[in-house]
Design an enzyme around this catalytic site. Structure first.
Site, PDB file in Angstrom:
ATOM      1  N   LYS A 142      -4.378  -3.469  12.712  1.00  0.00           N
ATOM      2  CA  LYS A 142      -4.012  -3.682  11.315  1.00  0.00           C
ATOM      3  C   LYS A 142      -4.682  -4.960  10.860  1.00  0.00           C
ATOM      4  O   LYS A 142      -5.005  -5.828  11.675  1.00  0.00           O
ATOM      5  CB  LYS A 142      -2.492  -3.818  11.165  1.00  0.00           C
ATOM      6  CG  LYS A 142      -1.988  -3.521   9.775  1.00  0.00           C
ATOM      7  CD  LYS A 142      -1.900  -2.025   9.517  1.00  0.00           C
ATOM      8  CE  LYS A 142      -1.403  -1.711   8.132  1.00  0.00           C
ATOM      9  NZ  LYS A 142      -1.095  -0.276   8.018  1.00  0.00           N
TER      10      LYS A 142
HETATM   11  P1  NAD Z   1       0.337   0.718  -2.721  1.00  0.00           P
HETATM   12  O1  NAD Z   1      -0.258  -0.611  -2.897  1.00  0.00           O
HETATM   13  O2  NAD Z   1      -0.422   1.903  -3.194  1.00  0.00           O
HETATM   14  O3  NAD Z   1       1.777   0.791  -3.393  1.00  0.00           O
HETATM   15  C1  NAD Z   1       2.824  -0.087  -3.070  1.00  0.00           C
HETATM   16  C2  NAD Z   1       3.958   0.183  -4.039  1.00  0.00           C
HETATM   17  O4  NAD Z   1       5.089  -0.572  -3.631  1.00  0.00           O
HETATM   18  C3  NAD Z   1       3.638  -0.253  -5.464  1.00  0.00           C
HETATM   19  O5  NAD Z   1       4.191   0.684  -6.359  1.00  0.00           O
HETATM   20  C4  NAD Z   1       4.359  -1.593  -5.588  1.00  0.00           C
HETATM   21  O6  NAD Z   1       4.694  -1.922  -6.915  1.00  0.00           O
HETATM   22  C5  NAD Z   1       5.582  -1.321  -4.748  1.00  0.00           C
HETATM   23  N1  NAD Z   1       6.226  -2.532  -4.275  1.00  0.00           N
HETATM   24  C6  NAD Z   1       5.651  -3.663  -3.798  1.00  0.00           C
HETATM   25  N2  NAD Z   1       6.602  -4.561  -3.498  1.00  0.00           N
HETATM   26  C7  NAD Z   1       7.794  -3.975  -3.753  1.00  0.00           C
HETATM   27  C8  NAD Z   1       9.141  -4.386  -3.642  1.00  0.00           C
HETATM   28  N3  NAD Z   1       9.437  -5.603  -3.184  1.00  0.00           N
HETATM   29  N4  NAD Z   1      10.104  -3.504  -4.003  1.00  0.00           N
HETATM   30  C9  NAD Z   1       9.797  -2.296  -4.464  1.00  0.00           C
HETATM   31  N5  NAD Z   1       8.543  -1.843  -4.592  1.00  0.00           N
HETATM   32  C10 NAD Z   1       7.553  -2.676  -4.253  1.00  0.00           C
HETATM   33  O7  NAD Z   1       0.660   0.831  -1.153  1.00  0.00           O
HETATM   34  P2  NAD Z   1       0.855   2.150  -0.299  1.00  0.00           P
HETATM   35  O8  NAD Z   1      -0.445   2.474   0.323  1.00  0.00           O
HETATM   36  O9  NAD Z   1       1.585   3.169  -1.096  1.00  0.00           O
HETATM   37  O10 NAD Z   1       1.778   1.590   0.876  1.00  0.00           O
HETATM   38  C11 NAD Z   1       3.193   1.556   0.786  1.00  0.00           C
HETATM   39  C12 NAD Z   1       3.792   1.535   2.183  1.00  0.00           C
HETATM   40  O11 NAD Z   1       3.336   2.675   2.924  1.00  0.00           O
HETATM   41  C13 NAD Z   1       3.394   0.331   3.051  1.00  0.00           C
HETATM   42  O12 NAD Z   1       4.458   0.003   3.897  1.00  0.00           O
HETATM   43  C14 NAD Z   1       2.231   0.851   3.867  1.00  0.00           C
HETATM   44  O13 NAD Z   1       2.026   0.118   5.056  1.00  0.00           O
HETATM   45  C15 NAD Z   1       2.723   2.257   4.133  1.00  0.00           C
HETATM   46  N6  NAD Z   1       1.685   3.202   4.516  1.00  0.00           N
HETATM   47  C16 NAD Z   1       0.622   3.441   3.718  1.00  0.00           C
HETATM   48  C17 NAD Z   1      -0.332   4.355   4.128  1.00  0.00           C
HETATM   49  C18 NAD Z   1      -1.505   4.717   3.266  1.00  0.00           C
HETATM   50  O14 NAD Z   1      -2.233   5.641   3.637  1.00  0.00           O
HETATM   51  N7  NAD Z   1      -1.725   4.115   2.137  1.00  0.00           N
HETATM   52  C19 NAD Z   1      -0.204   5.004   5.360  1.00  0.00           C
HETATM   53  C20 NAD Z   1       0.913   4.744   6.150  1.00  0.00           C
HETATM   54  C21 NAD Z   1       1.860   3.841   5.710  1.00  0.00           C
END
Ligand code: NAD
Length: 417
Positions: free
Chosen positions: A110
């Site tokens: 990561k």
């Molecule tokens: P992103 O940047 O696309 O979206 C993040 C979202 O979370 C946004 O809507 C933001 O406003 C919101 N957010 C941020 N802080 C917040 C808070 N304190 N309370 C509520 N909402 C909040 O990111 P993503 O890619 O959707 O990732 C989200 C989660 O999923 C993370 O934990 C990431 O590690 C995990 N994840 C993502 C992927 C991927 O393929 N993108 C894969 C596996 C896991």
């Protein structure tokens, strides 16, 4: 377990989870366990990037490579003010277990940069991304360590990474826009995987997602896309949020309208979307069938776990639930599909992208969707079987599966020299 900022230390949390699972793995060699609970390599770089006003800012960037016993390191890059070594270390470890749970031949890594991308222009982000890529370029590459998108990084960021990296080395990396050799379905992969996991959980619990109430924390790549799949299946999205707060409508939100409102104003506005406004804490406590935390770590803790009113939790985010909350939820009969299973759609389609790029193949959207669903459904069933046999929660069962596979690979490879 609390960090200086008052946040729970994610590395402590990841280690505690391993401890809980390892206690149920009597045949696990303690030397191997010790080896795989340490990260293989941790890189911290401090690097400069030019800002629009002509000044130069120094950023802290991280790449942690946890384990590559089963294949090249793989893991996303996060841009967020809270990124630090403990967070990236935990996320790298979860990545290793996740790839092993879905039996993808990748290890775990990561990375991230401590920054606030919301306060940076596109040019500043590009400068920072390109310089960070240059700093970590000796570590990454399709056969060594494969980066991908995570919080506040998107296909545009991946395109800058790919361009910078390939200028130096002549290869590319996953999570890119389609035009640059990205895979169909990568952007949707994690959200779709969350939906597939929820469908499997619903089947197991004998309930239907048609008409089910779903609350989603985080409306980004994972939460926003998952919302669309739930809606297509006839579920009612009664709540959705972002970092500033969320929307609530007990009859079901118009998801497209709500997400369009967020795109236009960079936040949700109740009267624009025909809904009431809720805080993130309220959203987590909505009465619903499915709760999807899809934002950040440490959202469900021992403080709010007793107040949750959902039938199941499907973790889109990494590390949203603490071990103390896990125990409380299990006792209360809340069915939880853990991150290392529920959000494994992303690593799975990154793997598809890697395979297509290496072989210069292009799979259709249907092929990708079918392969993804098959892998996640099979993994769900394997984890469920372990949880029933061990009479334990799904996280511990998934860890038993993931850690077991990584430990076996480490044992077979032996210790060099
Ligand atoms: P992103 O940047 O696309 O979206 C993040 C979202 O979370 C946004 O809507 C933001 O406003 C919101 N957010 C941020 N802080 C917040 C808070 N304190 N309370 C509520 N909402 C909040 O990111 P993503 O890619 O959707 O990732 C989200 C989660 O999923 C993370 O934990 C990431 O590690 C995990 N994840 C993502 C992927 C991927 O393929 N993108 C894969 C596996 C896991």
């Amino acid at each position: 377990m609390e960090r200086a900022t008052g946040r729970i230390n994610p590395t402590d949390m990841a280690m505690k989870q391993v401890e809980i699972a390892a206690a149920r793995m009597p045949h696990l060699d303690s030397a191997i366990l010790e080896k795989i609970t340490h990260t293989k390599r941790e890189t911290v770089v401090h690097f400069p990037a030019r800002m629009d006003d002509g000044s130069v800012r120094t950023f802290a960037g991280y790449r942690v490579q946890h384990n590559d016993a089963r294949g090249p390191f793989k893991g996303g890059l996060r841009y967020h003010p809270d990124v630090d070594l403990d967070e990236v270390r935990a996320l790298a470890m979860w990545m290793t277990w996740k790839a092993a749970v879905v039996n993808i031949p990748f290890g775990g890594a990561k990375g991230g940069v401590q920054c606030n991308p919301k306060e940076m222009s596109a040019r500043e982000l590009e400068n920072m991304t390109r310089r960070f890529t240059w700093e970590i370029s000796p570590l990454i590459g399709p056969e060594r360590d494969i980066p991908a998108p995570d919080v506040y990084t998107n296909p545009q960021v991946m395109a800058w990474i790919m361009d910078t990296y390939s200028t130096i080395k002549g290869y590319s990396v996953p999570g890119k826009p389609l035009e640059l050799g990205g895979s169909l379905g990568r952007y949707e992969a994690t959200g779709k995987g969350v939906f597939v996991s929820a469908s499997e959980a619903a089947k197991h619990l004998g309930m239907s997602l048609d008409g089910a109430r779903v609350a989603i924390q985080g409306a980004g790549n994972v939460g926003g896309i998952a919302a669309k799949y739930f809606r297509q299946a006839g579920a009612r999205i009664i709540g959705i949020s972002d970092s500033k707060g969320g929307l609530y409508n007990p009859h079901g939100l118009d998801v497209d309208r709500a997400l369009d409102c967020k795109n236009r104003y960079q936040c949700f506005i109740g009267n624009e979307a025909g809904a009431d406004e809720v805080s993130n804490e309220e959203l987590l406590q909505l009465e619903c069938e499915v709760l999807v935390p899809a934002a950040l770590e440490n959202q469900i803790t021992e403080k709010n776990a007793p107040k949750l009113r959902c039938r199941m939790i499907v973790e889109g985010a990494n590390g949203p639930t603490t071990p103390e909350a896990d125990a409380l939820l299990f006792d209360r009969g809340v069915f939880l599909v853990p991150d290392i299973l529920a959000n494994a759609g992303g690593v799975t389609v990154s793997y598809f992208e890697w395979v297509q790029n290496l072989q210069e193949l292009l799979w259709t959207e249907d092929e990708i969707s079918e392969r993804l669903t098959r892998i996640l459904s099979r993994s769900f069933s394997e984890v469920l079987t372990i949880s029933q046999k061990e009479n334990t929660d799904m996280r511990t069962a998934a860890l038993i599966l993931g850690i077991g596979r990584v430990a076996e690979a480490a044992r077979l490879r032996g210790i060099f020299p």
